[in-house]
Scaffold this active site. Sequence first.
Site, PDB file in Angstrom:
ATOM      1  N   SER A 181       0.756  -1.248  -0.139  1.00 27.22           N
ATOM      2  CA  SER A 181      -0.041  -0.068   0.170  1.00 27.22           C
ATOM      3  C   SER A 181       0.810   1.300  -0.222  1.00 27.22           C
ATOM      4  CB  SER A 181      -1.079  -0.083   1.371  1.00 27.22           C
ATOM      5  OG  SER A 181      -1.474   1.231   1.650  1.00 27.22           O
ATOM      6  N   TYR A 194      -1.906  -0.790  10.302  1.00 23.53           N
ATOM      7  CA  TYR A 194      -2.184  -1.077   8.961  1.00 23.53           C
ATOM      8  C   TYR A 194      -0.702  -0.736   8.145  1.00 23.53           C
ATOM      9  CZ  TYR A 194      -3.702  -1.197   3.959  1.00 23.53           C
ATOM     10  OH  TYR A 194      -4.107  -1.490   2.760  1.00 23.53           O
TER      11      TYR A 194
END
Length: 306
Positions: A181, A194
């Site tokens: 990401s 995350y």
Amino acid sequence: MEQLFFFVGLLVCLLCLLKCVRLSRYLLVSFWKVLPGSFLRSMGQWAVITGAGDGIGKAYAFELAKHGLNVVLISRTLEKLQAIAEEIEGATESRVKIVQADFTREDIYDHIKEKLKGLEIGILVNNVGMLPSLLPSRFLNTPGEIQSLIHCNVTSVVKMTQLVLKRMESRQKGLILNISSGAALCPWPLYALYSASKAFVCTFSKALHVEYRAKGIIIQVLTPFAVSTPMTKHLNTNMVTKTAEEFVKESLKYVTIGDETCGCLAHEILAMLLNLIPSRIFYSDTFQKFFLTGYSDYLKRNTSNR
């Protein structure tokens, strides 16, 4: 002192030049180079995609099948897998196998290994991942799903790579795409767990690429920003926010460009711009408060009711 300023200025110029060279390569690939399907097929007969029930994973399954590979779809929901398998078999001549597995658990890999036995796996897409249900948020305010997230975002990449890499090494060819990401490119307050889990995927992937590139194996990490998927609550698409299909089709152009890519030109430019923000500003309380409020408003404005 003058010499010090000279060398600092020279270093800055070199870094800017390197970024321009990298961007030029992306521009060249984006507009002129098309990776032939024969290259993907040369890796092996089968592609394995985790998190194939939705979004980016589903898009990779369709795109790789269109390029002539047989695909193994691995995800949690059997009904979704069966429906996607029927779609792929109806639209292409590829064979499809499905494996039901919940990647928030750690006791699934013997089952997956058994299902993959005997297949010539040329491509692995480690796509499965999850966001905490409450984001953006401070770490202590997130629900108690820490272990599930670590299993899904971290353990899955390690274990699935371990399952297929040995056979790739013996055949001296293979392609592993690890979906990370844009949040992994620097620490992201309010996305701490995350961001850290996706940073692990980056570091792990780039180290493995160095270990195995001489054996004919490409290991690449992708660091996309906004992609419209069920996980991102179906953000409305625009020049920066891509559909899963758009992102996947473009990302496959870059599999030979290096060990790391944002996956599409728009996200590569965005990453360069974000990198220009000084860390003292990015991590200031004022900026984080602005980001928390602004991101929440952005989601409200741009989330589809699908």
